[in-house]
Motif scaffolding. Structure first.
Motif, PDB file in Angstrom:
ATOM      1  N   HIS A  44       0.865  -1.191   0.000  1.00 43.97           N
ATOM      2  CA  HIS A  44       0.000   0.000   0.000  1.00 43.97           C
ATOM      3  C   HIS A  44       0.893   1.230   0.000  1.00 43.97           C
ATOM      4  CE1 HIS A  44      -2.894   2.999   1.275  1.00 43.97           C
ATOM      5  NE2 HIS A  44      -3.871   2.135   1.061  1.00 43.97           N
ATOM      6  N   ALA A  46       0.413   4.283   1.126  1.00 41.71           N
ATOM      7  CA  ALA A  46       0.293   5.318   2.181  1.00 41.71           C
ATOM      8  C   ALA A  46      -0.182   4.706   3.494  1.00 41.71           C
ATOM      9  CB  ALA A  46      -0.665   6.418   1.704  1.00 41.71           C
ATOM     10  N   MET A  48      -0.298   3.796   7.517  1.00 41.28           N
ATOM     11  CA  MET A  48      -0.043   4.538   8.750  1.00 41.28           C
ATOM     12  C   MET A  48       1.025   3.770   9.534  1.00 41.28           C
ATOM     13  SD  MET A  48      -2.766   5.625  11.728  1.00 41.28           S
ATOM     14  CE  MET A  48      -4.070   6.252  10.734  1.00 41.28           C
ATOM     15  N   MET A  69     -11.680   4.245   5.926  1.00 44.80           N
ATOM     16  CA  MET A  69     -10.814   4.207   4.737  1.00 44.80           C
ATOM     17  C   MET A  69      -9.599   3.384   5.148  1.00 44.80           C
ATOM     18  SD  MET A  69     -11.366   8.121   3.498  1.00 44.80           S
ATOM     19  CE  MET A  69     -11.965   7.972   1.830  1.00 44.80           C
ATOM     20  N   ALA A  70      -9.824   2.073   5.281  1.00 40.66           N
ATOM     21  CA  ALA A  70      -8.949   1.227   6.092  1.00 40.66           C
ATOM     22  C   ALA A  70      -7.649   0.799   5.433  1.00 40.66           C
ATOM     23  CB  ALA A  70      -9.727  -0.002   6.537  1.00 40.66           C
ATOM     24  N   ILE A  72      -4.816  -1.285   4.153  1.00 37.45           N
ATOM     25  CA  ILE A  72      -4.525  -2.697   4.408  1.00 37.45           C
ATOM     26  C   ILE A  72      -4.704  -3.048   5.888  1.00 37.45           C
ATOM     27  CG2 ILE A  72      -3.046  -3.015   2.395  1.00 37.45           C
ATOM     28  CD1 ILE A  72      -0.651  -2.676   4.354  1.00 37.45           C
ATOM     29  N   THR A  74      -4.125  -1.237   9.052  1.00 36.01           N
ATOM     30  CA  THR A  74      -3.247  -0.964  10.209  1.00 36.01           C
ATOM     31  C   THR A  74      -4.049  -0.669  11.481  1.00 36.01           C
ATOM     32  OG1 THR A  74      -1.730   0.013   8.603  1.00 36.01           O
ATOM     33  CG2 THR A  74      -1.204   0.342  10.922  1.00 36.01           C
ATOM     34  N   GLU A  90     -13.173  -0.206   3.052  1.00 37.53           N
ATOM     35  CA  GLU A  90     -12.145   0.195   2.080  1.00 37.53           C
ATOM     36  C   GLU A  90     -12.717   0.026   0.682  1.00 37.53           C
ATOM     37  OE1 GLU A  90      -8.864   1.531   1.792  1.00 37.53           O
ATOM     38  OE2 GLU A  90      -9.226   1.119  -0.330  1.00 37.53           O
ATOM     39  N   PHE A  91     -12.382   0.971  -0.181  1.00 37.41           N
ATOM     40  CA  PHE A  91     -12.946   1.011  -1.526  1.00 37.41           C
ATOM     41  C   PHE A  91     -12.302  -0.001  -2.474  1.00 37.41           C
ATOM     42  CE2 PHE A  91     -13.490   2.894  -5.717  1.00 37.41           C
ATOM     43  CZ  PHE A  91     -14.836   3.207  -5.673  1.00 37.41           C
ATOM     44  N   PHE A  95      -6.941  -3.918  -1.448  1.00 35.69           N
ATOM     45  CA  PHE A  95      -6.544  -3.562  -0.074  1.00 35.69           C
ATOM     46  C   PHE A  95      -7.420  -4.293   0.949  1.00 35.69           C
ATOM     47  CE2 PHE A  95      -5.195   0.767  -2.012  1.00 35.69           C
ATOM     48  CZ  PHE A  95      -3.965   0.231  -2.393  1.00 35.69           C
ATOM     49  N   ASP A 124     -17.905   1.907   0.481  1.00 37.62           N
ATOM     50  CA  ASP A 124     -17.615   3.294   0.163  1.00 37.62           C
ATOM     51  C   ASP A 124     -17.889   4.132   1.406  1.00 37.62           C
ATOM     52  OD1 ASP A 124     -17.595   5.898  -0.793  1.00 37.62           O
ATOM     53  OD2 ASP A 124     -18.313   5.284  -2.773  1.00 37.62           O
ATOM     54  N   ALA A 125     -16.863   4.856   1.856  1.00 35.29           N
ATOM     55  CA  ALA A 125     -17.001   5.624   3.095  1.00 35.29           C
ATOM     56  C   ALA A 125     -18.026   6.750   2.968  1.00 35.29           C
ATOM     57  CB  ALA A 125     -15.647   6.184   3.485  1.00 35.29           C
ATOM     58  N   SER A 142      -6.847   7.666   8.260  1.00 37.98           N
ATOM     59  CA  SER A 142      -6.153   8.688   7.484  1.00 37.98           C
ATOM     60  C   SER A 142      -6.752   8.663   6.082  1.00 37.98           C
ATOM     61  CB  SER A 142      -4.643   8.459   7.454  1.00 37.98           C
ATOM     62  OG  SER A 142      -4.337   7.271   6.801  1.00 37.98           O
ATOM     63  N   PRO A 143      -7.202   9.834   5.609  1.00 35.59           N
ATOM     64  CA  PRO A 143      -7.848   9.881   4.291  1.00 35.59           C
ATOM     65  C   PRO A 143      -6.835   9.742   3.162  1.00 35.59           C
ATOM     66  CG  PRO A 143      -7.730  12.073   5.249  1.00 35.59           C
ATOM     67  CD  PRO A 143      -7.135  11.150   6.260  1.00 35.59           C
ATOM     68  N   ASN A 195     -12.274   6.326  -6.468  1.00 34.01           N
ATOM     69  CA  ASN A 195     -11.396   6.376  -5.305  1.00 34.01           C
ATOM     70  C   ASN A 195     -11.137   7.858  -5.033  1.00 34.01           C
ATOM     71  OD1 ASN A 195      -9.012   6.480  -3.664  1.00 34.01           O
ATOM     72  ND2 ASN A 195      -8.760   4.303  -4.114  1.00 34.01           N
ATOM     73  N   ILE A 196     -11.452   8.318  -3.838  1.00 34.79           N
ATOM     74  CA  ILE A 196     -11.396   9.760  -3.572  1.00 34.79           C
ATOM     75  C   ILE A 196      -9.982  10.314  -3.790  1.00 34.79           C
ATOM     76  CG2 ILE A 196     -11.763  11.545  -1.793  1.00 34.79           C
ATOM     77  CD1 ILE A 196     -14.076   9.823  -0.769  1.00 34.79           C
TER      78      ILE A 196
HETATM   79  C1  LIG Z   1      -4.158   6.878   3.424  1.00 37.06           C
HETATM   80  S1  LIG Z   1      -4.924   5.403   2.881  1.00 37.06           S
HETATM   81  C2  LIG Z   1      -5.279   4.535   4.391  1.00 37.06           C
HETATM   82  C3  LIG Z   1      -4.158   3.631   4.818  1.00 37.06           C
HETATM   83  C4  LIG Z   1      -4.459   2.854   6.074  1.00 37.06           C
HETATM   84  N1  LIG Z   1      -4.546   3.712   7.229  1.00 37.06           N
HETATM   85  C5  LIG Z   1      -3.372   1.794   6.291  1.00 37.06           C
HETATM   86  O1  LIG Z   1      -2.497   1.998   7.142  1.00 37.06           O
HETATM   87  O2  LIG Z   1      -3.368   0.810   5.555  1.00 37.06           O
HETATM   88  C6  LIG Z   1      -6.526   5.911   2.364  1.00 37.06           C
HETATM   89  C7  LIG Z   1      -7.372   4.818   1.767  1.00 37.06           C
HETATM   90  O3  LIG Z   1      -8.646   5.353   1.420  1.00 37.06           O
HETATM   91  C8  LIG Z   1      -9.161   4.533   0.379  1.00 37.06           C
HETATM   92  N2  LIG Z   1     -10.344   5.169  -0.237  1.00 37.06           N
HETATM   93  C9  LIG Z   1     -10.404   6.086  -1.216  1.00 37.06           C
HETATM   94  N3  LIG Z   1     -11.686   6.386  -1.522  1.00 37.06           N
HETATM   95  C10 LIG Z   1     -12.464   5.643  -0.688  1.00 37.06           C
HETATM   96  C11 LIG Z   1     -13.867   5.534  -0.489  1.00 37.06           C
HETATM   97  N4  LIG Z   1     -14.722   6.231  -1.224  1.00 37.06           N
HETATM   98  N5  LIG Z   1     -14.326   4.696   0.472  1.00 37.06           N
HETATM   99  C12 LIG Z   1     -13.461   3.961   1.225  1.00 37.06           C
HETATM  100  N6  LIG Z   1     -12.120   4.011   1.070  1.00 37.06           N
HETATM  101  C13 LIG Z   1     -11.616   4.852   0.138  1.00 37.06           C
HETATM  102  C14 LIG Z   1      -7.950   4.370  -0.536  1.00 37.06           C
HETATM  103  O4  LIG Z   1      -8.100   3.271  -1.410  1.00 37.06           O
HETATM  104  C15 LIG Z   1      -6.821   4.194   0.487  1.00 37.06           C
HETATM  105  O5  LIG Z   1      -6.549   2.837   0.717  1.00 37.06           O
END
Ligand SMILES: C[S@@+](CC[C@H](N)C(=O)[O-])C[C@H]1O[C@@H](n2cnc3c(N)ncnc32)[C@H](O)[C@@H]1O
Length: 406
Positions: A44, A46, A48, A69-70, A72, A74, A90-91, A95, A124-125, A142-143, A195-196
């Motif tokens: 992944h 990004a 945390m 927005m989970a 993988i 963490t 998670e979208f 992941f 979808d969040a 974390s977004p 994906n946002i």
């Molecule tokens: C910064 S990462 C989170 C990482 C996570 N904290 C970890 O340590 O694995 C943000 C995540 O938001 C997800 N995301 C984007 N749009 C989304 C949506 N509409 N609903 C849910 N998740 C979404 C992305 O795919 C990405 O994996």
């Protein structure tokens, strides 16, 4: 109260016996691989840091925990290890699968530990109906970052091509080729437009700060103006979002002169919009969505909706607000970003968005970051070599919000 290491280190603590929770956190730099030794999947871009997720959970977390927005997983893993139940949304399927594999792996690794339950759902969040009306006691996440597609490659094959090209280039002109892992990090979150992190328009929030009742506070506070300010804030929060023009005839405490900014008697206006004024399809859909959720607002005609990063994140925070129980915490880890030689203050924008949704700001923590990406490092080196004083970003925010009791 538990104070995780790294949240209490400060010279003022050295002589004191009691630990003190401080607002700058500093977790020792540990190699990312050894720090994640009990994670099976780590693919992944990004993630945390586990120590940060653990500290947030220990200080603000309460089971059941939601990470909307989970990634993988963490937050989910660290919650489990602390004996808390956790649900992730998670979208991206790739992941979700990794998060669930990580959960299973930790279960096998620690069969005798009192682990919480955890699961990651594909969803979808922006619509947390997948939680089946379940309410949670904390939201921690974390977004995704804005416009993460810009430097992305769309397939594994393309990533490998980038890697091989860099070897060829290194042979030709010297220097070091990029690593395979670095080339793969360009795969980003995924290629879906939904994906946002892939939305290319940022949007804007114009926020004129409310009247500040400084003079009456000097005199002992509690004046009519501060009560009116309170009422205005409540009125604003009841409306939840959109364009506000909440007018209150606030008294003028500084002097009666018109030029004194402190004497402006309108509460202010918040305009939540996108840079484009367009009556296109997405605008009409977003407007309809908005009206269904928050009701008709006569100011709404002036608001331009479109698909912007902030607009979509507004929906995510609204859903988090809905599923979180009153008086509980939502913690968002976010950092400011750089685009086109300027800074997008995502931390400040996130605070404004969450206030619009109805959250109260409980605390703002700065977390030190030790592992800039190759691109961030190269960019800072190149920019500074040109004499431009743009810093290498070495901090992120841990924004702590509270859902009010009513
Ligand atoms: C910064 S990462 C989170 C990482 C996570 N904290 C970890 O340590 O694995 C943000 C995540 O938001 C997800 N995301 C984007 N749009 C989304 C949506 N509409 N609903 C849910 N998740 C979404 C992305 O795919 C990405 O994996």
């Amino acid at each position: 109260m538990i104070f995780p290491n790294g949240t209490t280190e400060h010279p003022i603590n050295k002589s004191g016996k009691k630990k003190l929770l401080v607002s700058v956190w500093d977790f020792k730099p540990v190699h990312p691989q050894s720090e994640r030794s009990y994670y099976l999947c780590n693919d992944h871009p990004a993630k945390m840091r586990p120590c940060l997720a653990r500290a947030i959970l220990q200080i603000y977390g309460e089971s059941p925990v939601l990470d909307p927005m989970a990634g993988i997983g963490t937050t989910l893993i660290e919650a489990m290890l602390l004996g808390m139940d956790a649900v992730g949304v998670e979208f991206e399927k790739k992941f979700v699968d990794q998060a669930n594999k990580n959960i299973e792996h930790v279960r096998k690794l620690f069969p005798n530990k009192n682990l919480g339950n955890a699961i990651c759902i594909k969803g979808d969040a922006r619509d947390l109906s997948c939680l089946n009306n379940q309410r949670v006691n904390s939201v921690i996440f974390s977004p995704p970052y804005f416009n993460s597609m810009r430097s992305q490659v769309s397939s594994e094959k393309e990533a490998m091509k980038k890697y091989l090209n860099s070897i060829k280039q290194a042979k030709r002109v010297g220097g070091k080729p990029i690593s395979k892992a670095l080339a793969r990090s360009n795969l980003g979150y995924g290629t879906s437009k939904d994906n946002i992190g892939n939305i290319t328009k940022f949007g804007s929030i114009l926020f004129s700060p409310p009247y500040f009742d400084a003079l009456s506070i000097n005199k002992g506070g509690g004046s009519k103006s501060s009560i009116l300010y309170e009422e205005s804030t409540q009125e604003l929060q009841m409306k939840r979002s959109g364009l506000f023009a909440v007018k209150k005839n606030l008294p003028a405490p500084y002097s009666s002169k018109n030029g004194n900014i402190g004497n402006i008697s309108e509460f202010g206006s918040i305009i939540f919009n996108t840079p484009l004024r367009e009556a296109n399809r997405s605008y009409r859909i977003a407007k309809k969505d908005y009206e269904e959720k928050f009701g008709k607002d006569e100011n709404l005609k002036d608001i331009c909706f479109g698909r912007t990063y902030l607009g979509e994140m507004f929906k995510v925070y609204s859903e988090c607000y809905r599923v979180l129980k009153p008086n509980k915490f939502m913690v968002v880890v976010v950092k400011d970003i750089r685009r086109k030689g300027l800074t997008i203050p995502l931390g400040a924008d996130t605070i404004k968005l969450c206030q619009l949704v109805g959250f109260e700001v409980f605390d703002i923590v700065v977390n030190k970051m030790y592992f800039p990406s190759f691109w961030q490092l190269t960019h800072a080196q190149k920019t500074q070599a040109k004499g431009i004083p743009m810093t290498l970003r070495t901090h992120e925010y841990v924004l702590v919000f509270k859902k009010p009791s009513r």
